[in-house]
Design an enzyme around this catalytic site. Sequence first.
Site, short mmCIF file in Angstrom:
data_model
loop_
_atom_site.label_atom_id
_atom_site.label_comp_id
_atom_site.label_asym_id
_atom_site.label_seq_id
_atom_site.Cartn_x
_atom_site.Cartn_y
_atom_site.Cartn_z
CG HIS A 93 -5.43 38.32 -46.16
ND1 HIS A 93 -5.41 38.45 -44.79
CD2 HIS A 93 -4.96 37.09 -46.43
CE1 HIS A 93 -4.94 37.34 -44.25
NE2 HIS A 93 -4.66 36.48 -45.23
CD GLU A 161 -6.85 33.17 -46.09
OE1 GLU A 161 -5.90 32.39 -46.01
OE2 GLU A 161 -6.71 34.40 -46.05
P1 13P Z 1 -1.99 30.70 -41.71
O1 13P Z 1 -1.81 29.55 -42.69
O2 13P Z 1 -0.71 31.13 -41.08
O3 13P Z 1 -3.09 30.42 -40.74
O4 13P Z 1 -2.46 31.98 -42.57
C1 13P Z 1 -3.53 31.85 -43.43
C2 13P Z 1 -3.60 33.06 -44.26
O5 13P Z 1 -4.00 34.12 -43.79
C3 13P Z 1 -3.14 32.95 -45.65
O6 13P Z 1 -3.57 34.05 -46.39
#
Ligand code: 13P
Length: 242
Positions: A93, A161
């Site tokens: 992450h 992400e």
């Molecule tokens: P948000 O949905 O709060 O933008 O976070 C995304 C995230 O980092 C999930 O791992």
Amino acid sequence: MIVSNWKMNGSKLSVEKWIKEVSKSILPKENVPCVFCPPVCYLDLSRKIIDENSSPISLGSQIIESSTQTALTGGINSQMLQDYSTDYVLIGHSEQREHYKEDNASLRLKLNSAIDSQISVIFCLGESEEIKNNNKTKEFLADQLEPLLEQDFGLLTLAYEPVWAIGTGLNATSKYIDEIHGFLKDYCQTRFALKQNVSVVYGGSVKLENCEEILSSNNVDGLLIGGASLDPETFSKIYNFS
Ligand code: 13P
């Protein structure tokens, strides 16, 4: 797969309420796992409530250490995760890449540890705003995929992400997500010759209002949701859209 990542939020009370409400509200689909990643201190409680309620929710960990042996204050290893029958683990992450200075070498060790323990990996990756603006996204993502080389996955999920979309309210457009997910799938097939199909889920400011559009792309196999997943009603509605 629809994944709730609670990050550093919650309490015993809210974890229990969330699992009970979501278990009742979602219409489980066999090919769409519903994965809950609470803070690791609530894994034990979560497993207990999931089991007591015969819940369709799968359990995921936000962390894993690469070694089961090292003296490491605060470490949580794969054997501990197995103790709670943890089904999934988030690795790579962007928040952990930044805070814990994770790089390809350390992520590769974490991947090894999860794979050896048969915990399904959700491998996160994504570019910063600067990289995107310099049109270097694909090169950057290709480099982030390198720890996957020569790994033997039973099941692999990538979570795309974009860093600029996390917690900002600015989700990537569905056209952009479709393009990047397509790239990730093609790259994994050619570079790694992964036998199984790779699933790619999207994360970054997913909300009830944008989930349907994001999920409409054939290249989107699910969602990884932070803030909007804290509310059990919202999360259940998003799951039921999938
Ligand atoms: P948000 O949905 O709060 O933008 O976070 C995304 C995230 O980092 C999930 O791992």
